[in-house]
Design an enzyme around this catalytic site. Structure first.
Site, short mmCIF file in Angstrom:
data_model
loop_
_atom_site.label_atom_id
_atom_site.label_comp_id
_atom_site.label_asym_id
_atom_site.label_seq_id
_atom_site.Cartn_x
_atom_site.Cartn_y
_atom_site.Cartn_z
CB SER A 186 -0.83 0.00 1.28
OG SER A 186 -1.47 1.26 1.46
CE1 TYR A 230 -3.87 -2.13 5.21
CE2 TYR A 230 -3.38 0.17 4.73
CZ TYR A 230 -3.70 -1.10 4.30
OH TYR A 230 -3.84 -1.35 2.96
P1 NAI Z 1 -10.88 -6.43 0.34
O1 NAI Z 1 -11.22 -6.24 1.77
O2 NAI Z 1 -11.91 -6.16 -0.70
O3 NAI Z 1 -10.28 -7.88 0.10
C1 NAI Z 1 -9.30 -8.41 0.97
C2 NAI Z 1 -9.14 -9.87 0.68
O4 NAI Z 1 -8.26 -10.42 1.67
C3 NAI Z 1 -10.47 -10.60 0.79
O5 NAI Z 1 -10.54 -11.59 -0.22
C4 NAI Z 1 -10.38 -11.22 2.18
O6 NAI Z 1 -11.16 -12.37 2.33
C5 NAI Z 1 -8.88 -11.55 2.24
N1 NAI Z 1 -8.47 -11.79 3.62
C6 NAI Z 1 -8.50 -10.94 4.66
N2 NAI Z 1 -8.14 -11.59 5.77
C7 NAI Z 1 -7.85 -12.87 5.43
C8 NAI Z 1 -7.45 -14.03 6.13
N3 NAI Z 1 -7.28 -14.04 7.47
N4 NAI Z 1 -7.27 -15.18 5.45
C9 NAI Z 1 -7.49 -15.21 4.12
N5 NAI Z 1 -7.88 -14.17 3.39
C10 NAI Z 1 -8.07 -13.00 4.05
O7 NAI Z 1 -9.60 -5.54 0.09
P2 NAI Z 1 -8.83 -5.06 -1.22
O8 NAI Z 1 -9.05 -3.61 -1.31
O9 NAI Z 1 -9.10 -5.92 -2.38
O10 NAI Z 1 -7.33 -5.26 -0.67
C11 NAI Z 1 -6.41 -6.22 -1.17
C12 NAI Z 1 -5.02 -5.81 -0.71
O11 NAI Z 1 -4.73 -4.51 -1.21
C13 NAI Z 1 -4.86 -5.72 0.82
O12 NAI Z 1 -3.61 -6.23 1.18
C14 NAI Z 1 -4.93 -4.22 1.08
O13 NAI Z 1 -4.25 -3.87 2.24
C15 NAI Z 1 -4.27 -3.69 -0.18
N6 NAI Z 1 -4.60 -2.30 -0.47
C16 NAI Z 1 -5.90 -1.89 -0.61
C17 NAI Z 1 -6.19 -0.56 -0.85
C18 NAI Z 1 -7.59 -0.05 -0.96
O14 NAI Z 1 -7.78 1.17 -0.93
N7 NAI Z 1 -8.60 -0.89 -1.11
C19 NAI Z 1 -5.10 0.43 -1.00
C20 NAI Z 1 -3.78 -0.12 -0.87
C21 NAI Z 1 -3.56 -1.43 -0.62
#
Ligand code: NAI
Length: 254
Positions: A137, A150
């Site tokens: 991120s 975070y």
């Molecule tokens: P989201 O919340 O839509 O998806 C996150 C995914 O991680 C989901 O599929 C969830 O089930 C999985 N996950 C979470 N905890 C878990 C666990 N204990 N075991 C297995 N799976 C788990 O989030 P998004 O936005 O798609 O984020 C994906 C990545 O991108 C994350 O690492 C997040 O930190 C990063 N990110 C997101 C940003 C945003 O603004 N949405 C910005 C910068 C980075």
């Protein structure tokens, strides 16, 4: 045949958001996929659609790690491309950031990444080719208020990326991090919910405040992140190594 067709990729947190977009993009590029997630009802139809293997696994379950990874490799073969995407983001003031919040955040955002790298990178190095792409991120490059756990976790992922890049530089494995700003996913919807609850702003105002953090005045799309991930896979990307690539409309300038 291109050098990457038929390579095997593992994408964590693939049931929605960025992980789903990455899975779709890598499938389109001809990679063979294993997808992990916790939400069976979302992951299994996606895996069927993409001809991928779905693995329902909570990444914080260290006890089941070895067995789960072994079952993945039996199903799809040795992993060539590891996309550490799963992550969680909660916000709290420093005073309210208790040990449980820090531990929960680090368990998913850092420990699972470490564990997968430790298990998969040395075998990639032995085979002479591999890609590790950590979805960190821009919170791994700069600080945001009210998200100390975070931000610290994402800085840790960037640090791990750089350390592994140094350790594996001569092996044919590259290790990089993609560092998006706010992306239009459920995670950002939850951030908007929190802003609305804490400040009394409307949803539109809260969303505009997040968009305004980018000089481009917009949220990043999941397809842009998927493209960035994919771009690190081909042979021609082998010189990009140990980088933390900001994808945030120019918010965090190197
Ligand atoms: P989201 O919340 O839509 O998806 C996150 C995914 O991680 C989901 O599929 C969830 O089930 C999985 N996950 C979470 N905890 C878990 C666990 N204990 N075991 C297995 N799976 C788990 O989030 P998004 O936005 O798609 O984020 C994906 C990545 O991108 C994350 O690492 C997040 O930190 C990063 N990110 C997101 C940003 C945003 O603004 N949405 C910005 C910068 C980075």
């Amino acid at each position: 045949m291109t050098d990457h067709a038929g390579r095997v990729a593992l994408v964590t947190g693939a049931s929605r958001g960025i992980g789903e977009a990455v899975a779709r993009r890598l499938a389109r590029e001809g990679l063979k996929l294993a997808l992990t997630g916790r939400d069976r009802s979302a992951l299994e139809p996606l895996a069927r659609e993409l001809g991928a293997t779905a693995v329902i696994y909570d990444l914080t379950d260290a006890g089941a790690f070895v067995e789960t990874l072994a079952s993945i490799e039996v199903a799809v073969g040795p992993i060539d491309v590891l996309v550490n995407n799963a992550g969680i983001a909660e916000s709290a003031t420093l005073e309210d950031t208790d040990d449980a919040l820090i531990e929960r955040t680090f368990a998913v955002n850092v420990m699972s990444v470490f564990r997968l790298c430790r298990a998969l990178v040395p075998p990639m190095a032995k085979r002479g080719w591999g890609r590790v792409i950590n979805v960190a991120s821009n919170a791994g490059l700069t600080g945001y208020a009210y998200t100390s756990a975070y931000c610290a976790s994402k800085h840790a992922v960037v640090g791990l990326t750089r350390a592994l890049a140094a350790e594996f530089a001569r092996t044919g494995v590259t290790v990089n991090a993609i560092c998006p700003g706010f992306v239009d996913t459920d995670m950002t919807v939850r951030a908007i919910d929190r802003i609305v609850a804490k400040t009394g702003r409307t949803r539109e105002q809260a969303r505009a405040a997040l968009e305004a953090q980018s000089p481009q005045r917009r949220l990043v799309t999941v397809d842009e992140v998927a493209h960035a991930v994919w771009s690190l896979v081909p042979h021609e990307a082998r010189g990009i190594h140990g980088q933390a690539i900001a994808l945030d409309g120019g918010q965090v300038l190197a």
